[in-house]
Design a protein around this motif. Structure first.
Motif, PDB file in Angstrom:
ATOM      1  N   LEU A 150      31.000  66.243 -26.734  1.00  0.00           N
ATOM      2  CA  LEU A 150      29.557  66.071 -26.940  1.00  0.00           C
ATOM      3  C   LEU A 150      29.127  66.621 -28.291  1.00  0.00           C
ATOM      4  CD1 LEU A 150      26.702  65.359 -25.915  1.00  0.00           C
ATOM      5  CD2 LEU A 150      26.575  67.687 -25.029  1.00  0.00           C
ATOM      6  N   ASP A 151      29.654  67.806 -28.621  1.00  0.00           N
ATOM      7  CA  ASP A 151      29.208  68.461 -29.845  1.00  0.00           C
ATOM      8  C   ASP A 151      29.566  67.644 -31.088  1.00  0.00           C
ATOM      9  OD1 ASP A 151      27.921  70.484 -31.228  1.00  0.00           O
ATOM     10  OD2 ASP A 151      29.731  71.705 -31.430  1.00  0.00           O
ATOM     11  N   ALA A 152      30.643  66.854 -31.028  1.00  0.00           N
ATOM     12  CA  ALA A 152      30.976  66.006 -32.174  1.00  0.00           C
ATOM     13  C   ALA A 152      29.789  65.108 -32.534  1.00  0.00           C
ATOM     14  CB  ALA A 152      32.210  65.160 -31.862  1.00  0.00           C
ATOM     15  N   PHE A 153      29.148  64.559 -31.516  1.00  0.00           N
ATOM     16  CA  PHE A 153      28.002  63.677 -31.765  1.00  0.00           C
ATOM     17  C   PHE A 153      26.798  64.473 -32.261  1.00  0.00           C
ATOM     18  CE2 PHE A 153      30.812  61.337 -29.044  1.00  0.00           C
ATOM     19  CZ  PHE A 153      30.790  60.072 -29.597  1.00  0.00           C
ATOM     20  N   CYS A 154      26.639  65.669 -31.740  1.00  0.00           N
ATOM     21  CA  CYS A 154      25.539  66.523 -32.212  1.00  0.00           C
ATOM     22  C   CYS A 154      25.732  66.862 -33.682  1.00  0.00           C
ATOM     23  CB  CYS A 154      25.483  67.806 -31.380  1.00  0.00           C
ATOM     24  SG  CYS A 154      24.972  67.543 -29.679  1.00  0.00           S
ATOM     25  N   ARG A 155      26.951  67.289 -34.026  1.00  0.00           N
ATOM     26  CA  ARG A 155      27.210  67.698 -35.405  1.00  0.00           C
ATOM     27  C   ARG A 155      26.986  66.547 -36.371  1.00  0.00           C
ATOM     28  NH1 ARG A 155      32.996  70.560 -34.844  1.00  0.00           N
ATOM     29  NH2 ARG A 155      32.717  70.865 -37.088  1.00  0.00           N
ATOM     30  N   VAL A 156      27.464  65.364 -36.000  1.00  0.00           N
ATOM     31  CA  VAL A 156      27.298  64.204 -36.872  1.00  0.00           C
ATOM     32  C   VAL A 156      25.820  63.833 -36.997  1.00  0.00           C
ATOM     33  CG1 VAL A 156      27.740  61.714 -36.948  1.00  0.00           C
ATOM     34  CG2 VAL A 156      29.629  63.316 -36.557  1.00  0.00           C
ATOM     35  N   ALA A 157      25.057  64.091 -35.932  1.00  0.00           N
ATOM     36  CA  ALA A 157      23.627  63.759 -35.960  1.00  0.00           C
ATOM     37  C   ALA A 157      22.782  64.891 -36.548  1.00  0.00           C
ATOM     38  CB  ALA A 157      23.147  63.442 -34.541  1.00  0.00           C
TER      39      ALA A 157
ATOM     40  N   GLY B  95      36.196  65.394 -31.437  1.00  0.00           N
ATOM     41  CA  GLY B  95      35.483  66.592 -30.999  1.00  0.00           C
ATOM     42  C   GLY B  95      36.187  67.291 -29.858  1.00  0.00           C
ATOM     43  N   ALA B  96      36.687  66.490 -28.917  1.00  0.00           N
ATOM     44  CA  ALA B  96      37.364  67.078 -27.758  1.00  0.00           C
ATOM     45  C   ALA B  96      38.594  67.864 -28.197  1.00  0.00           C
ATOM     46  CB  ALA B  96      37.751  65.967 -26.771  1.00  0.00           C
ATOM     47  N   LEU B  97      39.424  67.264 -29.035  1.00  0.00           N
ATOM     48  CA  LEU B  97      40.616  67.982 -29.509  1.00  0.00           C
ATOM     49  C   LEU B  97      40.223  69.191 -30.341  1.00  0.00           C
ATOM     50  CD1 LEU B  97      43.685  68.211 -29.925  1.00  0.00           C
ATOM     51  CD2 LEU B  97      43.389  66.832 -31.984  1.00  0.00           C
ATOM     52  N   ASP B  98      39.255  69.002 -31.228  1.00  0.00           N
ATOM     53  CA  ASP B  98      38.894  70.079 -32.146  1.00  0.00           C
ATOM     54  C   ASP B  98      38.349  71.298 -31.410  1.00  0.00           C
ATOM     55  OD1 ASP B  98      38.722  71.229 -34.658  1.00  0.00           O
ATOM     56  OD2 ASP B  98      36.704  70.458 -35.032  1.00  0.00           O
TER      57      ASP B  98
ATOM     58  N   VAL C  92      35.970  59.678 -38.703  1.00  0.00           N
ATOM     59  CA  VAL C  92      36.630  60.857 -39.283  1.00  0.00           C
ATOM     60  C   VAL C  92      35.758  61.452 -40.385  1.00  0.00           C
ATOM     61  CG1 VAL C  92      38.652  61.675 -40.529  1.00  0.00           C
ATOM     62  CG2 VAL C  92      38.924  59.977 -38.699  1.00  0.00           C
ATOM     63  N   HIS C  93      35.254  60.595 -41.263  1.00  0.00           N
ATOM     64  CA  HIS C  93      34.446  61.091 -42.379  1.00  0.00           C
ATOM     65  C   HIS C  93      33.171  61.747 -41.878  1.00  0.00           C
ATOM     66  CE1 HIS C  93      31.876  60.993 -45.986  1.00  0.00           C
ATOM     67  NE2 HIS C  93      33.030  61.195 -46.612  1.00  0.00           N
ATOM     68  N   ALA C  94      32.542  61.148 -40.874  1.00  0.00           N
ATOM     69  CA  ALA C  94      31.304  61.731 -40.352  1.00  0.00           C
ATOM     70  C   ALA C  94      31.580  63.087 -39.708  1.00  0.00           C
ATOM     71  CB  ALA C  94      30.672  60.787 -39.329  1.00  0.00           C
ATOM     72  N   TYR C  95      32.724  63.195 -39.079  1.00  0.00           N
ATOM     73  CA  TYR C  95      33.042  64.445 -38.377  1.00  0.00           C
ATOM     74  C   TYR C  95      33.418  65.545 -39.356  1.00  0.00           C
ATOM     75  CZ  TYR C  95      34.813  67.671 -34.925  1.00  0.00           C
ATOM     76  OH  TYR C  95      35.001  68.783 -34.147  1.00  0.00           O
ATOM     77  N   ASP C  96      34.308  65.238 -40.297  1.00  0.00           N
ATOM     78  CA  ASP C  96      34.759  66.252 -41.265  1.00  0.00           C
ATOM     79  C   ASP C  96      35.447  65.534 -42.414  1.00  0.00           C
ATOM     80  OD1 ASP C  96      35.993  68.217 -42.759  1.00  0.00           O
ATOM     81  OD2 ASP C  96      36.879  69.241 -41.033  1.00  0.00           O
ATOM     82  N   PRO C  97      34.779  65.402 -43.544  1.00  0.00           N
ATOM     83  CA  PRO C  97      35.334  64.613 -44.646  1.00  0.00           C
ATOM     84  C   PRO C  97      36.531  65.256 -45.329  1.00  0.00           C
ATOM     85  CG  PRO C  97      33.230  65.589 -45.286  1.00  0.00           C
ATOM     86  CD  PRO C  97      33.409  65.896 -43.819  1.00  0.00           C
TER      87      PRO C  97
END
Lengths: 261, 261, 261, 261
Positions: free
Chosen positions: A102-109, B100-103, B140-145
């Motif tokens: 879930l947090d992946a989407f929060c961080r990107v947003a 996000g889940a893995l991270d 990938v870029h949106a999550y962590d470039p």
């Protein structure tokens, strides 16, 4: 806790949202986003696929609604409402997985995750089982110790959050009758669910302004809450939220997300 | 790219690990962790439940092996090896969810995620489909470039990573024969898979030190790679890795994770 | 029941097979098929995809091994070993679904389904919960009242099969120690699992020929069984089956499927 | 085929029903059951859990609606609408599994399975891919060669059913525009979907009574059908069905299940 500071009273309104899954729609998300202050967003295990999560986080941001994680048991067929005899280690790691997803989407947003509230059977098991409650709290604390841990006061769930050193928030239920010991009246019993929006709203005004509720058997219960849960899966959910908002305005109660209190 | 700096040559060795699921074990993780420098860790969609992820990240940390995300199609029954006609939006959001889940497990373990490599059919589709490749790269870029985007050189997959502004790493395959245009010989054709550890290792020494490979039809192929993939699902995977390590030591090639190159 | 007819004694040997799933292999099916007389075949909910089911039914037919359905909870991640708080109606309908799915492969292969044995946590819950046991039995009876209902004697599970009017078969466990009341010693306690093939085999000879077992605390337990379960998920499963076969031959015990007894 | 026997004309009306899953409701099953003659019932892979299947079979029986199996790809997240690059063997065995699972509920309810119609992407793939079409037909034929194979005329799907020796039924689409070669106009193009109930109904009357349709570009298309599909997932599905019934009554067309024609 209702805090009579610059506002005389304020409280958070939380609801479970983002529980649709692919072609399967569920919940009254559109109506509720305009009325609540904190959304418990499904993380994929009981509902909420990645598209739904992204849309829900975006809608929350657009409405100024805070986002919380709503992890549940891995049970799409049962919507997370059936207890699974998972070990604490399974609950801890399943929770951590869902938090990160879930947090992946929060961080990107650009949205900061505010809180965590367990879903359905996971919540209900944790209310009574300190090991499961501790597993959830351990996952949350390991992931981010500033996350607010939301649950029912007086339960193993909230005690675990407190013991883990997490900031906690106590929730009450707009549509449920209470026993005198602060537990909820079982849904099996008559009068357990309060479906009349006006009655529910009047109870919540009294809860916020006086810290009191009338129990199922007519006694007085002292109860302090930081957030009021509006169950999104009852047909009258939006009507209850509308009534609460109207009564709150009349009573001078501000609705404010947990992070802003 | 093989970099003759303080070492004369160095290269990364990557392998897909952490693909077991609950009671279902798969792969030679234990042997391979001692031999590789980068692990592509399954994220739950084609393999890898939360317990497996946590153990795999911990094992990687214990072995000094860098961790990468290995997102795939949501297809446990097909192990992510069957193309699903997902939209780019579905691929992007599924990838973001898995990252996000893995991270979450990496962050809790104090491990910095190094790279992303698509799994199985997702990799294969993206090699040829710029829209799907772009969807992975966008997630990938949106999550962590700063995440390294690992893939086969000369493909739409790696081009998408580059176009997205991600640091890229080019991989070669220890156990696969090449066509003269740099593509892999189809597994349907004889000689496509190189199972002899000594032959595979000798090829990889030449690839790293000379930037050349002999193709299936006896021609010379110039190829620069930053990482060599050892497919973990072939019975001889560990033997190939052992042979590569021995040949590399003899040839003065250092095995070094992508982040350290 | 051991029947001293034309043979002096005979008994069925059952084992859980066909639990692999896609790329995920589990169990020692190949070795066990040559040694047992009845296979409990996974139906897809805890293991066993349609390809595995088809192969397993074909292998059973080729070995003259009778086929039984082995329905479980819908929990691939937990391999059906975690109790799910499903309603009796959910258990009944999930069981019916799995029976039909497995039976499709039997019918196409010209194999007559012989028996039903609940898997893992479903079995364990049903041993103690008459409502869940009754739900399984109701599904079996509705589907085909001639199916043999296999379970542990003296439990709610087998009582439900009997109450439903199903032919029942009583099973003993080759690798488990017993309490004096006929229940199994908890796996948490020392000595609960008998891993030595010779010891297990000697116990089973005595069970079949004398109807007696020595309990964990050295007492005598009278027990009549129609089938002996060899748990396929212990490393020594095949070795135990081999030892049992050898001891049985020496003792004049015939191994014979439930349908043939 | 429209058969001017004792009725001047008759035709079957089919719709996809029983696609809800647990707490997730989808489709207008209640309205449609009163209007159609054949239900394509989801079998659990793209929708339709065992409780939904049982209820749907019971509702069909109560309404005198014939039951067909509606197998799809294993893709709950995509509702079976995304092609999966499954092998023919995977499609054959997945289909057989789903047939058996659904048929278990039919048998217990005393309902005879009438037909099989592939769902969503499986249908669409099979329309053009003889190997996949053949795999579906092979599963159906192996399971029960008297099952009616329902599909679009002039396609690989229906050709495979015919080649397998199955009785076939040709379907037309009430809400879709046709090209002059008998294929459907792509949903991407304007005018592809006919949402006006009156227009759809008038087209279907002409299709049944004259065996003709006007194509998207105003030409005449000769087309013989045995069944008309009303897509249940369009908002106007029930309204289209109501209009068709009214127009059919006026035109003297009887709605009759495939088995009764």
């Amino acid at each position: 806790m209702s805090t009579p500071t610059q506002d005389r009273w304020s409280v958070d309104l939380n609801s479970d949202l983002g529980e649709s899954y692919g072609a399967f729609s569920i919940g009254a998300d559109t109506e509720l986003f305009a009325l609540i202050s904190s959304a418990n967003v499904a993380c994929g295990f009981h509902g909420g696929d990645p598209r739904v999560i992204e849309r829900t986080v975006a809608a929350a941001a657009a409405h100024g609604v805070a986002v919380g994680a709503h992890p549940g048991f891995l049970d799409l067929a049962g919507f997370g409402r059936r207890a699974i005899a998972a070990t604490p280690d399974e609950v801890r790691t399943d929770t951590l997985y869902q938090l990160g997803a879930l947090d992946a989407f929060c961080r990107v947003a650009g949205v900061r995750l505010q809180h965590v509230k367990a879903h359905g059977a996971l919540y209900n098991v944790a209310v009574a089982d300190p090991a499961i409650a501790g597993a959830i709290a351990a996952a949350v604390h390991a992931y981010d110790p500033s996350l607010i841990f939301l649950g029912q006061p007086g339960t193993a769930l909230l005690a675990a959050g407190e013991a883990a050193g997490l900031p906690i928030a106590r929730e009450g239920f707009a549509d449920r009758a209470y026993n005198v010991n602060g537990t909820l009246v079982s849904r099996q019993l008559p009068g357990a669910v309060i479906t009349d929006p006006e009655a529910a709203a009047a109870r919540m005004v009294r809860l916020v302004t006086e810290g009191r509720l009338t129990t199922i058997d007519g006694q007085e219960l002292r109860l302090e809450v930081d957030s009021i849960c509006i169950h999104s899966d009852t047909p009258t959910a939006a009507a209850i939220a509308v009534a609460i908002r109207r009564h709150f305005t009349a009573a001078g109660i501000t609705v404010r997300a947990l992070r802003d209190r």
